[in-house]
Scaffold this motif. Structure first.
Motif, PDB file in Angstrom:
ATOM      1  N   GLY A 184      -0.619  68.820 -17.957  1.00 39.55           N
ATOM      2  CA  GLY A 184      -0.428  68.425 -16.570  1.00 39.55           C
ATOM      3  C   GLY A 184       0.938  68.877 -16.077  1.00 39.55           C
ATOM      4  N   PHE A 185       0.967  69.387 -14.873  1.00 42.79           N
ATOM      5  CA  PHE A 185       2.220  69.897 -14.328  1.00 42.79           C
ATOM      6  C   PHE A 185       3.226  68.755 -14.143  1.00 42.79           C
ATOM      7  CE2 PHE A 185       4.889  71.216 -10.681  1.00 42.79           C
ATOM      8  CZ  PHE A 185       5.453  72.341 -11.255  1.00 42.79           C
ATOM      9  N   ALA A 186       4.496  69.036 -14.465  1.00 40.63           N
ATOM     10  CA  ALA A 186       5.602  68.087 -14.287  1.00 40.63           C
ATOM     11  C   ALA A 186       5.451  66.828 -15.127  1.00 40.63           C
ATOM     12  CB  ALA A 186       5.757  67.706 -12.810  1.00 40.63           C
ATOM     13  N   THR A 187       4.836  66.943 -16.302  1.00 43.64           N
ATOM     14  CA  THR A 187       4.656  65.771 -17.176  1.00 43.64           C
ATOM     15  C   THR A 187       5.439  65.898 -18.478  1.00 43.64           C
ATOM     16  OG1 THR A 187       2.660  66.765 -18.154  1.00 43.64           O
ATOM     17  CG2 THR A 187       2.365  65.301 -16.253  1.00 43.64           C
ATOM     18  N   PHE A 188       6.436  66.779 -18.498  1.00 46.44           N
ATOM     19  CA  PHE A 188       7.170  66.974 -19.749  1.00 46.44           C
ATOM     20  C   PHE A 188       7.869  65.693 -20.192  1.00 46.44           C
ATOM     21  CE2 PHE A 188      11.196  67.779 -21.879  1.00 46.44           C
ATOM     22  CZ  PHE A 188      10.780  68.506 -22.974  1.00 46.44           C
ATOM     23  N   ASP A 189       8.499  64.980 -19.257  1.00 46.58           N
ATOM     24  CA  ASP A 189       9.279  63.811 -19.641  1.00 46.58           C
ATOM     25  C   ASP A 189       8.419  62.679 -20.188  1.00 46.58           C
ATOM     26  OD1 ASP A 189       8.153  63.556 -17.128  1.00 46.58           O
ATOM     27  OD2 ASP A 189       9.624  62.080 -16.463  1.00 46.58           O
ATOM     28  N   VAL A 190       7.133  62.636 -19.860  1.00 41.38           N
ATOM     29  CA  VAL A 190       6.269  61.586 -20.396  1.00 41.38           C
ATOM     30  C   VAL A 190       5.501  62.050 -21.628  1.00 41.38           C
ATOM     31  CG1 VAL A 190       6.017  60.476 -18.167  1.00 41.38           C
ATOM     32  CG2 VAL A 190       4.369  62.213 -18.842  1.00 41.38           C
ATOM     33  N   TYR A 191       5.472  63.356 -21.880  1.00 45.53           N
ATOM     34  CA  TYR A 191       4.780  63.861 -23.070  1.00 45.53           C
ATOM     35  C   TYR A 191       5.748  64.099 -24.229  1.00 45.53           C
ATOM     36  CZ  TYR A 191       2.046  66.883 -26.135  1.00 45.53           C
ATOM     37  OH  TYR A 191       1.412  67.430 -27.227  1.00 45.53           O
ATOM     38  N   PHE A 192       6.979  64.505 -23.933  1.00 43.91           N
ATOM     39  CA  PHE A 192       7.903  64.873 -25.000  1.00 43.91           C
ATOM     40  C   PHE A 192       8.186  63.744 -25.982  1.00 43.91           C
ATOM     41  CE2 PHE A 192      12.310  65.294 -26.557  1.00 43.91           C
ATOM     42  CZ  PHE A 192      12.149  66.434 -27.320  1.00 43.91           C
ATOM     43  N   PRO A 193       8.297  62.465 -25.563  1.00 49.88           N
ATOM     44  CA  PRO A 193       8.551  61.414 -26.559  1.00 49.88           C
ATOM     45  C   PRO A 193       7.534  61.370 -27.685  1.00 49.88           C
ATOM     46  CG  PRO A 193       8.933  60.550 -24.365  1.00 49.88           C
ATOM     47  CD  PRO A 193       8.346  61.921 -24.188  1.00 49.88           C
ATOM     48  N   SER A 194       6.309  61.811 -27.450  1.00 52.86           N
ATOM     49  CA  SER A 194       5.300  61.769 -28.516  1.00 52.86           C
ATOM     50  C   SER A 194       5.489  62.870 -29.541  1.00 52.86           C
ATOM     51  CB  SER A 194       3.898  61.874 -27.902  1.00 52.86           C
ATOM     52  OG  SER A 194       3.736  63.127 -27.255  1.00 52.86           O
ATOM     53  N   ILE A 195       6.260  63.910 -29.231  1.00 52.31           N
ATOM     54  CA  ILE A 195       6.458  65.023 -30.173  1.00 52.31           C
ATOM     55  C   ILE A 195       7.926  65.188 -30.536  1.00 52.31           C
ATOM     56  CG2 ILE A 195       4.426  66.261 -29.326  1.00 52.31           C
ATOM     57  CD1 ILE A 195       6.369  68.069 -27.760  1.00 52.31           C
ATOM     58  N   ARG A 196       8.760  64.257 -30.151  1.00 46.87           N
ATOM     59  CA  ARG A 196      10.196  64.389 -30.429  1.00 46.87           C
ATOM     60  C   ARG A 196      10.433  64.413 -31.929  1.00 46.87           C
ATOM     61  NH1 ARG A 196      14.775  61.410 -26.892  1.00 46.87           N
ATOM     62  NH2 ARG A 196      16.580  62.502 -27.748  1.00 46.87           N
ATOM     63  N   PRO A 197      11.088  65.466 -32.444  1.00 47.36           N
ATOM     64  CA  PRO A 197      11.224  65.596 -33.904  1.00 47.36           C
ATOM     65  C   PRO A 197      12.311  64.679 -34.445  1.00 47.36           C
ATOM     66  CG  PRO A 197      12.226  67.478 -32.812  1.00 47.36           C
ATOM     67  CD  PRO A 197      11.594  66.655 -31.731  1.00 47.36           C
ATOM     68  N   ILE A 198      12.099  64.159 -35.629  1.00 46.82           N
ATOM     69  CA  ILE A 198      13.049  63.264 -36.255  1.00 46.82           C
ATOM     70  C   ILE A 198      14.256  64.024 -36.791  1.00 46.82           C
ATOM     71  CG2 ILE A 198      11.839  63.431 -38.444  1.00 46.82           C
ATOM     72  CD1 ILE A 198      13.899  60.463 -37.058  1.00 46.82           C
TER      73      ILE A 198
END
Length: 823
Positions: free
Chosen positions: A368-382
Motif C-alpha cells: 500500500g502506498f505511503a504505508t512504510f511507517d506502519v509496515y516497517f516495525p514488523s520487519i525491523r531487524p534486531i
C-alpha cells in the motif's frame, strides 16, 4: 559599431521564440507558480498536515487556472500528456489498493488474523487504506507543478525567467541558512531547533533536504553561468587583464555578478555537512560540466577534424572538473572529515538488505502506498540499532517498490524516459538553449542519486521545487527556436514565388573584419591586413562592417518585379494574389478535450486535498496536545479532560492517521488520570471509550503493534482473561517485535502482570525480556528489571544464561541472581 559575434543561434537574428507576442504567457501566471512554490517551501517544507493540505489545494487550483488560461504547450504536448497520464495511473492504482471492494481478494493475512478480536473488517491490498488515500495529494502535487511550469515555459524567454527566479529563490534560502547558522543556530525560522545544531537547515528540519535543494540551486547557477559566459571573449579578456586601466565589459560584469549567488549556494551546501547531498551534487556537476562543453564557444574552423574537437571537449571538461573538485575540497573540509569518520556505519545501510527482501516478499501489489511507517516495525531487524523512529526508508526506490509493488518501476520508467527524451532532444536540437537540457538532466541525476540514501524527495516542499525546475527545463529543451524553426524559415525561402534574400556574409569574413578592427585599435600605426595578406584600407573595412551589419538585420526582401516581356501563353500574376503560406507545425489534436480533462483532474485534486485540509485544521489543537504528551511535556489534567470528548469522537469516526493517532494518545492519557476508587463511573466510561478508540484504530490499521499491546492491557483490566491477553500480545510481538514504543508498552504490562499471565504468554514475555536484558542500554535494563514483580525472577534467570559476561556481572551487582556464565 560592428555587430557582436556570438556562436550558434546568435548569428540568427530570429533567435527569440517564434511564438507570437499575443501567445506569450502573462507574468501574473508565472507569479502564481512562484507563489505555490514559496508556500510549499517556507513552513518547514510543508511537513505538517495543515501546511501540506493547504499547499496541495493551492497547487491544484493554480494548475487549473493555468490550464484554462493557456491550454497545452504546443512544443511539449506529448510530454505534458505523458506526465498527466502517469499521475492519473498512479492515483488510480493507489485507489485500487485502498478499495476493499476491488482489491479485497488480494488482502494480506493480517486482516483475517485480526477479525476475531475486532469484528468484521474491510480487507484491502493496503494495510492502511486511509493512509494510502492520504498519500494521493503529496504524490499528485509535484506532477501538477511540473505541468504548470511546462505550460508556462512555452517560450524560451519565459522558461529562462522561471529558472532564474527559482535559482534566486535557492540563493535566498542559502543566505537564510547562513544567517541562521551564525546568528540563531538554535532556531529554525521561529521554532526551536533540536537536531543538526552544527549544520545549515534553512527552512527545513533535516539537513539532507536542505542539501538537496541547495544542490539543485548550484546546478542551476552553473547553467546560468554558462549562459553568461557565452558572450565573453575569454582570449581578449586574458589579454586585457594585465593591461592598465582595464575595465570589464557588460557581458563580463554579468558573469561576475552571476558568480556571487553561485559561491553563496556552494558555501551553504558545504555547511549542511550532508554526505549524501554533497556527493550527489558533485555527481550531478560531473555530468553537467561535460554537457555544457558541447557546442560551447565559437564554431570551430571548417577544417577541424573530429579528434581535435574531442581534445577540446576533454580539455574543457578536465578544467571544469578540476575547479569543481578544488572548490569542494577547500571549502568542504568538515563534510569530507565526516565522510571519513563515519563511512558506511550508518544504520540505514544495515536496514537496506531487509527492505530489499521485504520488497520481494510483497510483490506484485505491495503493502500500500505511503504505508512504510506502519509496515516497517514488523520487519525491523534486531541486529540493527533499535533506537529512533523510522517513518521513512531513506531510499525512495525501496520504499516505492515496497508500497506499490510492480507498479513503481513502471511509473519510474515512464518518468525517466519522458524526462530523458525531452532533455536529450534539447541537447541534440537546441543550440542557444542547450544548457537547459543539460541542466535538467543533471538535476534529475542529482535527485536520483540522493534518493538512494535519503528521503529528501518525499518532503513536499522540495518535491515541488524540483518539479518546477524540471518543468521549466523541459519546456526550454522542447522549444522551437533550434534547427526546426531555422529549417522552416529556409523552407519558406525556397518556396516558389519567394524571392531569394540577400546573401549573408560568411562567419569567417565577419570574424576577419572584427579581428582587423581590434588589431587596428591596438596598433593604429599599422594598417590591418586581410587573411590573404593584402592591406585593408579604412574604406574597405567600414564597407565590410556595414555590409555585415546590414545582412545581420535581414530586412524583408521586396517582391521581385514582373518580367518585362512575358511569354504569350503565361498570364500575368494577379496584383492581389495571396502570399505563399508559411509551413507550420500542425496543431495537436484533442486540445479542447485535453484541457477539459486537465481542469477536471485539478478540481478533483483540489477537492481531495481541501477536505483533508479542513479536517486537519479542525483537529490541529488535538494534534498539538498529543505531540506534547508524546514528548512527556507537563500538561494540566483539566486540559486533557477538555479534549477527551473530542478525542473519542475523532478516534471512532476517522481512519486517517493524522486524526486517529492523536486521538488514541489523548484518550490513553485521559484514562491514566482516572481513579477507580474516587469515581468508578467516570473510570469505567474512560475505559470503555479507550477500548472503542483502540479497536477502531486497529480496524483501520491492523499492523499497529503498539495499539495491540494497549488493547491487551485495557481488555485485561475489563476482564482478566490470560488466554485472550496472550493472543493479543502475540499479535503485538508479530507486528512490532523490535519497535521501541511497542516494546516499552508491553514491558509496562509485564511489570504489573502475574505468573498466570507469564505462563499464558510465555513466548511473548521471553521475547520482550531478551530484548530488554540483552539488546537495549544497561541503564534502561535496570529500570525495567526493577519494575518486574518477583514472579518474573525465574524468567529473568533463564534469560541471564544468554547474557554476555559483562552484562551478567553488571546484573549480579544490582541484585539480579543469574547462573554463572561460561567463560
Amino acid at each position: 559599431m560592428p555587430p557582436r559575434i556570438f556562436s550558434g543561434e546568435a548569428m540568427d537574428p530570429h533567435r527569440t521564440s517564434v511564438m507570437p507576442e499575443a501567445l506569450q504567457p502573462p507574468s501574473r501566471l508565472r507569479h502564481l507558480l512562484y507563489a505555490v512554490v514559496l508556500v510549499a517551501l517556507v513552513p518547514f517544507g510543508s511537513v505538517t498536515p495543515v501546511a501540506l493540505g493547504l499547499s496541495t489545494t493551492l497547487i491544484a487550483v493554480a494548475t487549473a487556472v493555468v490550464v484554462v488560461s493557456l491550454g497545452e504547450n504546443p512544443h511539449a504536448v506529448w510530454t505534458g500528456r505523458i506526465a498527466a497520464l502517469v499521475a492519473v495511473l498512479a492515483t488510480a492504482y493507489i485507489g485500487w489498493q485502498a478499495a476493499p471492494a476491488l482489491s479485497g481478494a488480494f488482502a494480506p493475512a493480517i486482516f483475517q488474523d485480526a477479525a476475531p478480536y475486532l469484528g468484521p473488517l474491510a480487507p484491502a491490498v493496503s494495510i492502511a487504506p486511509a493512509q494510502s488515500l492520504d498519500g494521493i495529494g503529496p504524490l499528485a502535487a509535484p506532477f501538477a507543478v511540473f505541468l504548470m511550469a511546462l505550460l508556462l515555459a512555452r517560450t524560451d524567454e519565459a522558461a529562462e525567467r522561471i529558472l532564474r527566479t527559482l535559482a534566486t529563490l535557492g540563493t535566498a534560502l542559502a543566505v537564510l541558512g547562513l544567517v541562521q547558522r551564525f546568528l540563531t543556530p538554535k532556531l529554525v525560522l521561529t521554532s526551536p531547533k533540536y537536531v543538526y545544531l552544527d549544520s545549515i537547515t534553512s527552512v527545513f528540519v533535516n539537513r539532507n533536504t536542505t542539501a538537496t535543494l541547495l544542490g539543485v540551486a548550484v546546478v542551476l547557477q552553473i547553467g546560468l553561468l554558462a549562459v553568461a559566459a557565452r558572450d565573453i571573449d575569454w582570449r581578449s579578456l586574458a589579454i586585457r587583464f594585465f593591461e592598465p586601466h582595464n575595465r570589464l565589459r557588460a557581458a563580463e560584469k554579468r558573469f561576475a555578478y552571476q558568480c556571487i549567488p553561485f559561491v553563496v549556494s556552494v558555501m551553504a551546501l558545504l555547511l549542511t555537512l550532508s554526505r549524501g547531498g554533497i556527493a550527489a551534487t558533485v555527481g550531478a556537476c560531473a555530468v553537467l560540466l561535460p554537457l555544457l562543453q558541447i557546442g560551447s564557444g565559437k564554431p570551430p574552423p571548417l577544417k577541424t577534424v573530429l579528434p581535435q574537437r574531442r581534445r577540446h571537449w576533454l580539455f574543457g571538461s578536465a578544467i571544469s572538473w578540476f575547479v569543481l573538485a578544488l572548490v569542494f575540497l577547500v571549502f568542504g573540509g568538515r563534510a569530507v572529515m565526516r565522510m571519513q569518520v563515519q563511512g558506511t556505519s550508518d544504520p540505514r545501510f544495515c536496514v537496506f538488505p531487509v527492505l530489499a527482501d521485504a520488497v520481494e516478499d510483497n510483490l506484485p501489489f505491495g503493502t500500500g502506498f505511503a504505508t512504510f511507517d506502519v509496515y516497517f516495525p514488523s520487519i525491523r531487524p534486531i541486529l540493527c540499532p533499535i533506537t529512533g523512529i523510522w517513518n521513512r526508508a531513506h531510499n525512495v526506490f525501496l520504499e516505492g517498490g515496497l508500497g506499490l509493488g510492480w507498479m513503481f518501476p513502471v511509473i519510474a520508467l515512464a518518468v525517466v524516459l519522458g524526462l530523458g527524451a525531452a532533455y536529450v532532444r534539447g541537447l541534440i536540437v537546441r543550440r542557444r538553449y542547450r544548457w537547459a537540457g543539460a541542466t535538467g538532466l543533471s538535476v534529475t541525476v542529482l535527485v536520483a542519486l540522493h534518493s538512494l540514501v535519503d528521503f529528501s524527495l518525499q518532503i513536499h516542499g522540495l518535491a515541488v521545487f524540483v518539479a518546477a525546475v524540471l518543468g521549466a527545463t523541459a519546456g526550454a529543451a522542447l522549444g522551437e527556436t533550434g534547427f526546426r524553426a531555422e529549417h522552416e524559415r529556409k523552407a519558406v525561402a525556397r518556396s516558389p514565388g519567394t524571392p531569394k534574400p540577400v546573401r549573408d556574409v560568411s562567419r569567417r569574413a565577419i570574424a576577419a573584419a572584427e579581428a582587423a578592427r581590434l588589431a587596428a585599435e591596438r596598433s593604429p600605426q599599422d594598417p590591418p591586413t586581410a587573411p590573404s595578406g593584402t592591406a585593408i584600407t579604412d574604406a574597405d573595412l567600414d564597407a565590410l562592417i556595414s555590409t555585415a551589419a546590414a545582412d545581420t538585420k535581414r530586412p524583408e526582401p521586396e517582391p521581385a518585379p514582373a518580367p518585362a516581356d512575358p511569354a504569350p501563353k503565361t498570364a500575368d500574376p494577379a496584383p492581389d494574389a495571396a502570399p505563399v503560406p508559411t509551413p507550420t507545425k500542425p496543431p495537436p489534436r484533442f486540445t479542447a478535450l485535453a484541457r477539459a480533462i486537465g481542469v477536471a483532474l485539478c478540481l478533483l485534486l483540489a477537492w481531495h486535498a481541501g477536505t483533508r485540509f479542513l479536517e486537519d485544521g479542525r483537529t490541529a489543537s488535538l494534534r498539538k496536545l498529543s505531540d506534547a504528551l508524546w514528548r512527556d511535556s507537563l500538561v494540566p489534567p483539566e486540559v486533557i479532560a477538555e479534549f477527551a470528548a473530542g478525542a473519542v469522537q475523532a478516534g471512532t469516526t476517522s481512519c486517517r492517521p493524522t486524526v486517529a493517532r492523536p486521538a488514541m494518545i489523548v484518550q490513553l492519557a485521559h484514562l491514566q488520570l482516572q481513579d477507580e476508587a474516587k469515581d468508578y463511573d467516570r473510570w469505567a466510561k474512560a475505559l470503555d471509550d479507550t477500548r472503542a478508540v483502540l479497536r477502531h484504530s486497529l480496524a483501520c490499521n491492523p499492523t499497529n503493534g503498539d495499539a495491540w499491546a494497549r488493547l491487551a492491557m485495557v481488555e485485561n483490566v475489563i476482564a482478566d482473561n490470560p488466554e485472550r491477553m496472550a493472543r493479543l500480545m502475540a499479535l503485538s510481538v508479530r507486528n512490532a517485535p523490535y519497535e521501541p514504543a511497542a516494546i516499552y508498552a508491553r514491558l509496562e504490562f509485564w511489570s504489573t502482570a502475574r505468573r498466570v499471565h507469564y505462563e499464558a504468554a510465555r513466548a511473548s514475555f521471553m521475547h520482550d525480556l531478551r530484548v530488554a536484558m540483552l539488546r537495549i542500554d544497561l541503564k534502561d535494563t535496570r529500570k525495567i528489571v526493577d519494575k518486574l514483580p518477583p514472579d518474573a525472577l525465574p524468567y529473568i534467570a533463564e534469560v541471564g544464561r544468554e547474557a554476555s559476561y559483562d552484562r551478567a556481572r553488571w546484573m549480579a551487582r544490582h541484585g539480579i541472581e543469574l547462573p554463572r556464565p561460561r567463560l
